[in-house]
Write a protein that holds these residues in place. Structure first.
Motif, PDB file in Angstrom:
ATOM      1  N   GLN A  51      60.446   7.216  87.615  1.00 44.36           N
ATOM      2  CA  GLN A  51      61.185   6.822  86.406  1.00 44.36           C
ATOM      3  C   GLN A  51      61.758   5.414  86.558  1.00 44.36           C
ATOM      4  O   GLN A  51      61.710   4.612  85.627  1.00 44.36           O
ATOM      5  N   LEU A  62      66.754   4.105  80.328  1.00 44.88           N
ATOM      6  CA  LEU A  62      67.601   5.198  80.780  1.00 44.88           C
ATOM      7  C   LEU A  62      68.867   5.270  79.942  1.00 44.88           C
ATOM      8  O   LEU A  62      69.533   4.249  79.714  1.00 44.88           O
ATOM      9  N   PHE A  77      65.494   9.889  79.419  1.00 48.02           N
ATOM     10  CA  PHE A  77      64.668   8.689  79.504  1.00 48.02           C
ATOM     11  C   PHE A  77      63.920   8.520  78.194  1.00 48.02           C
ATOM     12  O   PHE A  77      63.241   9.445  77.746  1.00 48.02           O
TER      13      PHE A  77
END
Length: 174
Positions: A51, A62, A77
Motif C-alpha cells: 500500500q 491514505l 485507501f
C-alpha cells in the motif's frame, strides 16, 4: 468524541506501526480486511508495504482517523484505476475501524470522510468497494448510500469449505 481524519498524512514510523496494529487487531477480531485470523504484525507488514508503494507511485491515497488519544483508529485507501477506460471511479480498500471503537458510528464517519476526499479528486464520479459476504457488510454499506452492483458467488475462500461471495458496492458521486 469524533475521530480526526487526515488525507495523505506523512508516513512516520508511528503511523506505520499504528496501521500495523489496527490491521492486526481488526483481522484478529474477525474483520474482513484481506487476511484470516490469527495474524501477527509481520503477517500484515507486506500488505502494508504494498500500500505504501502504491502511495509513493501516486496510485493510491491514505485516509487515517485518529482517536482523542492520537492513536490510529480507522483507515481506508483510495486507489485509482490505471485502466484508461475506468479512471472516472476509484476503489476504496482496507476500510477498517478498530474494534475498541466499533459501534460508535466511526465506520459511517470514515465512509463520509472517504466520500469527501474522493470528491476532491478531479474526474472521479464514483467510489467502488468490495466486501466479503456472510458478515452483513453489504447492509452496512447500503445504509451509507452504497448500492450492490455485483456479486460473485463463492469467490472468497476463507477456509476449506467456507467460501463467501465477493460483493461489489458503488457510491455515485454525481
Amino acid at each position: 468524541m469524533p475521530l480526526t481524519f487526515t488525507l495523505d498524512p506523512v508516513v512516520t514510523p508511528e503511523l506505520r506501526d499504528g496501521i500495523l496494529d489496527l490491521w492486526t487487531d481488526v483481522t484478529n477480531a474477525g474483520g474482513a480486511v484481506g487476511f484470516v485470523p490469527p495474524v501477527t504484525r509481520e503477517d500484515i507488514r507486506p500488505g502494508l508495504v504494498r500500500q505504501f508503494v502504491s502511495m509513493t507511485e501516486e496510485r493510491s491515497r491514505l485516509l487515517v482517523g485518529h482517536d482523542e488519544e492520537g492513536r490510529v483508529a480507522a483507515t481506508a485507501f483510495l486507489t485509482f484505476n490505471t485502466h484508461p477506460l475506468m479512471t472516472h471511479w476509484l476503489w476504496l480498500y482496507t476500510v477498517m475501524v478498530h474494534p475498541r471503537h466499533q459501534g460508535k458510528g466511526y465506520g459511517r464517519d470514515l465512509l463520509a470522510a472517504a466520500e469527501r476526499s474522493a470528491r476532491t479528486v478531479d474526474g472521479i464520479e464514483a467510489i467502488r468497494l468490495a466486501c466479503r459476504g456472510g458478515l452483513g457488510l453489504e447492509r452496512f454499506y447500503a445504509s451509507c448510500g452504497y448500492k450492490e452492483v455485483g456479486r460473485v458467488p463463492n469467490a472468497i475462500r476463507v477456509a476449506p469449505g467456507d467460501d463467501r461471495d465477493d460483493i461489489i458496492m458503488l457510491l455515485p458521486l454525481t
